[in-house]
Design an enzyme around this catalytic site. Sequence first.
Site, PDB file in Angstrom:
ATOM      1  N   GLU A  68       0.856  -1.188   0.000  1.00  0.00           N
ATOM      2  CA  GLU A  68       0.000   0.000   0.000  1.00  0.00           C
ATOM      3  C   GLU A  68       0.899   1.247   0.000  1.00  0.00           C
ATOM      4  O   GLU A  68       1.890   1.304   0.741  1.00  0.00           O
ATOM      5  CB  GLU A  68      -0.891  -0.062   1.248  1.00  0.00           C
ATOM      6  CG  GLU A  68      -2.155   0.767   1.153  1.00  0.00           C
ATOM      7  CD  GLU A  68      -1.909   2.238   1.345  1.00  0.00           C
ATOM      8  OE1 GLU A  68      -2.459   3.050   0.597  1.00  0.00           O
ATOM      9  OE2 GLU A  68      -1.138   2.578   2.265  1.00  0.00           O
ATOM     10  N   ASP A 122      -5.655   7.074  -8.979  1.00  0.00           N
ATOM     11  CA  ASP A 122      -7.117   7.105  -8.957  1.00  0.00           C
ATOM     12  C   ASP A 122      -7.581   8.484  -8.492  1.00  0.00           C
ATOM     13  O   ASP A 122      -7.202   8.927  -7.401  1.00  0.00           O
ATOM     14  CB  ASP A 122      -7.652   6.012  -8.009  1.00  0.00           C
ATOM     15  CG  ASP A 122      -7.260   4.624  -8.509  1.00  0.00           C
ATOM     16  OD1 ASP A 122      -7.281   4.402  -9.737  1.00  0.00           O
ATOM     17  OD2 ASP A 122      -6.923   3.755  -7.669  1.00  0.00           O
ATOM     18  N   ASP A 177      -5.345  13.185 -15.608  1.00  0.00           N
ATOM     19  CA  ASP A 177      -6.243  13.798 -16.597  1.00  0.00           C
ATOM     20  C   ASP A 177      -7.332  14.587 -15.874  1.00  0.00           C
ATOM     21  O   ASP A 177      -8.184  15.177 -16.516  1.00  0.00           O
ATOM     22  CB  ASP A 177      -6.907  12.712 -17.467  1.00  0.00           C
ATOM     23  CG  ASP A 177      -7.901  11.895 -16.656  1.00  0.00           C
ATOM     24  OD1 ASP A 177      -7.516  11.385 -15.588  1.00  0.00           O
ATOM     25  OD2 ASP A 177      -9.077  11.790 -17.069  1.00  0.00           O
TER      26      ASP A 177
HETATM   27  C1  LIG Z   1      -5.477   4.433 -12.438  1.00  0.00           C
HETATM   28  S1  LIG Z   1      -4.277   3.213 -12.133  1.00  0.00           S
HETATM   29  C2  LIG Z   1      -2.803   3.908 -12.871  1.00  0.00           C
HETATM   30  C3  LIG Z   1      -1.766   2.849 -13.147  1.00  0.00           C
HETATM   31  C4  LIG Z   1      -0.480   3.365 -13.811  1.00  0.00           C
HETATM   32  N1  LIG Z   1       0.234   4.303 -12.969  1.00  0.00           N
HETATM   33  C5  LIG Z   1      -0.795   3.980 -15.145  1.00  0.00           C
HETATM   34  O1  LIG Z   1      -0.729   5.206 -15.242  1.00  0.00           O
HETATM   35  O2  LIG Z   1      -1.092   3.227 -16.068  1.00  0.00           O
HETATM   36  C6  LIG Z   1      -3.944   3.433 -10.405  1.00  0.00           C
HETATM   37  C7  LIG Z   1      -3.141   2.300  -9.815  1.00  0.00           C
HETATM   38  O3  LIG Z   1      -2.833   2.622  -8.471  1.00  0.00           O
HETATM   39  C8  LIG Z   1      -3.032   1.481  -7.676  1.00  0.00           C
HETATM   40  N2  LIG Z   1      -3.354   1.955  -6.331  1.00  0.00           N
HETATM   41  C9  LIG Z   1      -4.475   2.620  -5.949  1.00  0.00           C
HETATM   42  N3  LIG Z   1      -4.400   2.932  -4.653  1.00  0.00           N
HETATM   43  C10 LIG Z   1      -3.221   2.452  -4.198  1.00  0.00           C
HETATM   44  C11 LIG Z   1      -2.572   2.443  -2.935  1.00  0.00           C
HETATM   45  N4  LIG Z   1      -3.142   3.021  -1.876  1.00  0.00           N
HETATM   46  N5  LIG Z   1      -1.370   1.840  -2.836  1.00  0.00           N
HETATM   47  C12 LIG Z   1      -0.784   1.272  -3.908  1.00  0.00           C
HETATM   48  N6  LIG Z   1      -1.337   1.236  -5.130  1.00  0.00           N
HETATM   49  C13 LIG Z   1      -2.540   1.822  -5.271  1.00  0.00           C
HETATM   50  C14 LIG Z   1      -4.161   0.730  -8.327  1.00  0.00           C
HETATM   51  O4  LIG Z   1      -4.158  -0.634  -7.975  1.00  0.00           O
HETATM   52  C15 LIG Z   1      -3.884   0.978  -9.807  1.00  0.00           C
HETATM   53  O5  LIG Z   1      -3.080  -0.037 -10.375  1.00  0.00           O
END
Ligand SMILES: C[S@@+](CC[C@H](N)C(=O)[O-])C[C@H]1O[C@@H](n2cnc3c(N)ncnc32)[C@H](O)[C@@H]1O
Length: 209
Positions: free
Chosen positions: A87, A110, A146
């Site tokens: 995390e 996200d 974005d």
């Molecule tokens: C919208 S995706 C973007 C992935 C990549 N960075 C891209 O631009 O293609 C967000 C990623 O962050 C990860 N993620 C979300 N919250 C997280 C957290 N608290 N700790 C680690 N990873 C996290 C999700 O599992 C996801 O793979």
Amino acid sequence: MESKAEDRHITILTDVYTVLPVAALARGRRRVELDLGCGKGSFTTRLAQRDAETLVLAADVMIGRLRKLVKRNEREQVDNIVALRVEARMLLGIMLPDRCLDRLHILCPDPWPKGRHRGNRLLCSDFLTQVHRVLKSGGHWHFSTDDMNYLEQVRQVVAASGLFEERPEQLAALADLKSDFEERWESEGKTVHHHLWVGVEPPPVTIGH
Ligand SMILES: C[S@@+](CC[C@H](N)C(=O)[O-])C[C@H]1O[C@@H](n2cnc3c(N)ncnc32)[C@H](O)[C@@H]1O
């Protein structure tokens, strides 16, 4: 959950007492970068392929996405990536040593656009303090999104922190590397905005006159 062959290449970090031995993982490599929330990690792989002298840490909570990254790395014989299932707040807040990163990428995190979910956003003032802590002196933090509303929030928190200076000219070196989500958003006609900040020394605290 059923385990897969790729899992032997994924380090699962759940113990909050872990301090990640970044220098040992680098095995003499000159530079260390972290792609935080790397997802399937096309960007991560390309970044690592550019410079064998850089260790790239690839961190995400979702094991399925990390498995895709590991499979690609095996196929393309990339051996300077360490995949971490962890995390983000635990990694930056507890597990990474001070001043261990040359560059941190947080790409298309996200955005949690609904008002009632805003508290889930990764980028807040506490988190920025940790970003500053883990960057080496002069280290770079690369951010993309974005979502203009999220970007505005991040810019405000960065400005209020006094911990970073924006250096857009440093983005040129990364302009040809796109993440999976950036490609996806662009294919849907959206624009992904990139920013790059450098950590600076915080101003001294003065008490009284
Ligand atoms: C919208 S995706 C973007 C992935 C990549 N960075 C891209 O631009 O293609 C967000 C990623 O962050 C990860 N993620 C979300 N919250 C997280 C957290 N608290 N700790 C680690 N990873 C996290 C999700 O599992 C996801 O793979």
